[in-house]
Design an enzyme around this catalytic site. Structure first.
Site, mmCIF file in Angstrom:
data_model
loop_
_atom_site.group_PDB
_atom_site.id
_atom_site.type_symbol
_atom_site.label_atom_id
_atom_site.label_comp_id
_atom_site.label_asym_id
_atom_site.label_seq_id
_atom_site.Cartn_x
_atom_site.Cartn_y
_atom_site.Cartn_z
ATOM 1 N N ASP A 1 51.138 68.350 -1.688
ATOM 2 C CA ASP A 1 52.010 68.123 -2.838
ATOM 3 C C ASP A 1 51.120 67.776 -3.960
ATOM 4 O O ASP A 1 50.943 68.888 -4.927
ATOM 5 C CB ASP A 1 53.283 67.276 -2.712
ATOM 6 C CG ASP A 1 54.361 67.779 -3.181
ATOM 7 O OD1 ASP A 1 54.473 68.886 -3.600
ATOM 8 O OD2 ASP A 1 55.605 66.937 -3.286
ATOM 9 N N HIS B 1 51.237 74.046 -0.255
ATOM 10 C CA HIS B 1 52.089 73.653 -1.191
ATOM 11 C C HIS B 1 51.107 72.447 -2.059
ATOM 12 O O HIS B 1 51.237 71.396 -1.541
ATOM 13 C CB HIS B 1 53.048 72.875 -0.535
ATOM 14 C CG HIS B 1 54.475 72.399 -1.439
ATOM 15 N ND1 HIS B 1 55.605 72.919 -1.392
ATOM 16 C CD2 HIS B 1 54.314 71.237 -2.430
ATOM 17 C CE1 HIS B 1 56.527 72.266 -2.159
ATOM 18 N NE2 HIS B 1 55.580 71.269 -2.851
ATOM 19 N N HIS C 1 50.688 71.433 -5.963
ATOM 20 C CA HIS C 1 50.790 71.695 -7.547
ATOM 21 C C HIS C 1 49.403 71.378 -8.312
ATOM 22 O O HIS C 1 48.653 70.377 -8.173
ATOM 23 C CB HIS C 1 51.826 70.591 -8.051
ATOM 24 C CG HIS C 1 53.144 70.704 -7.501
ATOM 25 N ND1 HIS C 1 54.308 71.277 -8.072
ATOM 26 C CD2 HIS C 1 53.678 70.284 -6.413
ATOM 27 C CE1 HIS C 1 55.477 71.363 -7.305
ATOM 28 N NE2 HIS C 1 54.914 70.754 -6.215
ATOM 29 N N GLU D 1 64.678 68.004 -0.641
ATOM 30 C CA GLU D 1 63.984 66.939 -0.788
ATOM 31 C C GLU D 1 64.732 65.898 -1.320
ATOM 32 O O GLU D 1 65.328 64.962 -0.511
ATOM 33 C CB GLU D 1 62.660 67.070 -1.592
ATOM 34 C CG GLU D 1 61.786 65.847 -1.841
ATOM 35 C CD GLU D 1 60.545 66.305 -3.126
ATOM 36 O OE1 GLU D 1 60.893 67.050 -3.588
ATOM 37 O OE2 GLU D 1 59.826 65.452 -2.708
HETATM 38 N N1 HPA Z 1 58.319 68.149 -6.754
HETATM 39 C C1 HPA Z 1 58.709 68.727 -7.419
HETATM 40 N N2 HPA Z 1 58.333 69.178 -8.527
HETATM 41 C C2 HPA Z 1 57.029 68.806 -8.684
HETATM 42 C C3 HPA Z 1 56.107 68.261 -8.039
HETATM 43 C C4 HPA Z 1 56.742 67.971 -6.802
HETATM 44 O O1 HPA Z 1 56.042 67.489 -5.864
HETATM 45 N N3 HPA Z 1 55.113 68.197 -8.525
HETATM 46 C C5 HPA Z 1 55.121 68.659 -9.595
HETATM 47 N N4 HPA Z 1 56.627 68.998 -10.030
HETATM 48 ZN ZN ZN Z 2 56.112 70.001 -4.346
#
Ligand code: HPA
Ligand code: ZN
Length: 326
Positions: A273, A12, A14, A195
């Site tokens: 993340d 996970h 981005h 989340e």
């Molecule tokens: N969460 C949700 N959307 C996102 C994130 C994230 O950490 N990073 C980039 N878009």
């Molecule tokens: Zn994410």
């Protein structure tokens, strides 16, 4: 073995969220673009909450404008992952930012990113695979365009489809068409849920999108029946504790539910993340979890094996990588 040296799998991540701030500033300077209000005095990304974070993320992303920019980003991101002991990673890619959802433009961006990833791997770096994500706050209509981009380029490298962005906009069921389109193209599925929205959002993802994995999903801890459902279905959570703590979802590491999720029999993996945004690395996540929950090397090794098992890559890639995690 030192935590940094442990071979790691990260599911996970981005891509733009993994951009080092210096990389974004350098690219902005080259292009003569002015970025205001997204860095603090020490050059780190600055934001107060998740919604501001999304704005800063999109502002930083605005300097990435060509396939060549994205190829350089992939190289920089893989260099950081290699330094973190990551040997296999999956990264979220957004056709929204790579050609605005135009299929031809997207194919060019993807080819450039794939080539950069292949070069890094050939030089001994991590193996990378891509997951297209639609962006929830851009809405269901745009998600259909993004799913078509993904379906057109599905293969050994572009292996998955998902949804990211603001969990409090639109209903997950409105993205079912996009997920069905991606599933029919052979893509594996993951969805951000649980989340910022509660456990019902995890149930909604399972009901309407039928993903193999949930991004975060940590708020499932608030619903015992949902925990049983996740455990029975073998749904894998992509848990990013440092991200949750940096954004204020939990007040500290000991309060994070990751240990309780594991004890409830839910399949848990660990990721970062958007690591430079949250001032973290996977090594640092492990160190904090070792402190908070007395986890030892055996726990992290088991979590990495679970991540490889849940990876969206093909069977040959998994088999080739398995000895690194034995
Ligand atoms: N969460 C949700 N959307 C996102 C994130 C994230 O950490 N990073 C980039 N878009
Ligand atoms: Zn994410």
């Amino acid at each position: 073995m030192k935590l940094r040296d442990m071979p790691k799998a990260e599911l996970h991540l981005h891509l733009e969220g993994a951009a080092p701030p210096a990389f974004i500033r350098g690219l902005a300077a080259e292009k003569g673009l002015h970025l205001s209000g997204i860095f603090d005095d020490r050059g780190a990304y600055v934001f107060d909450d998740f919604w501001q974070f999304l704005k800063v993320y999109e502002a930083a992303t605005s300097v990435l404008q060509t396939p060549a920019d994205y190829a350089r980003l992939v190289s920089a991101v893989l260099e950081d992952r290699a330094a973190d002991g990551v040997v296999y990673a999956e990264t979220f890619l957004s056709p929204d930012f790579c050609g605005g959802g135009d299929e031809g433009a997207w194919a060019e961006y993807l080819a450039a990113m794939q080539e950069a990833a292949g070069a890094a791997e050939a030089a001994g770096g991590p193996t990378l695979r891509g997951i297209v994500t639609c962006i929830r706050h851009f809405g269901p209509d745009q998600s259909r365009r993004i799913a078509r981009c993904a379906a057109e380029t599905a293969g050994n490298w572009l292996v998955g489809f998902g949804i990211a962005g603001d969990e409090r906009t639109f209903a997950l069921r409105d993205f079912a068409w996009a997920f069905d389109c991606a599933r029919e193209a052979g893509l594996k599925l993951t969805a951000h849920a649980g989340e910022w929205d509660g456990p019902a959002s995890v149930a909604a993802a399972l009901d309407h999108l039928r993903p193999a994995r949930i991004g975060h999903g940590v708020r499932a801890i608030e619903d015992a029946a949902l925990l049983d459902r996740l455990a029975e279905a073998g749904t894998v959570l992509e848990v990013c504790p440092g991200s949750n703590i940096a954004l204020g979802l939990y007040p500290g590491w000991r309060m994070h539910p990751v240990d309780r999720l594991r004890r409830a029999g839910v399949a848990v993996t660990l990721s970062t993340d958007d690591p430079p945004f949250f001032h973290t690395t996977l090594t640092q996540e492990y160190a904090r979890l070792a402190d908070a929950f007395d986890w030892e090397e055996a726990e992290f090794a088991a979590i990495n094996r679970a991540a490889l098992a849940a990876a969206f890559c093909d069977a040959d890639t998994r088999t080739r990588l398995a000895p690194r995690f034995a």
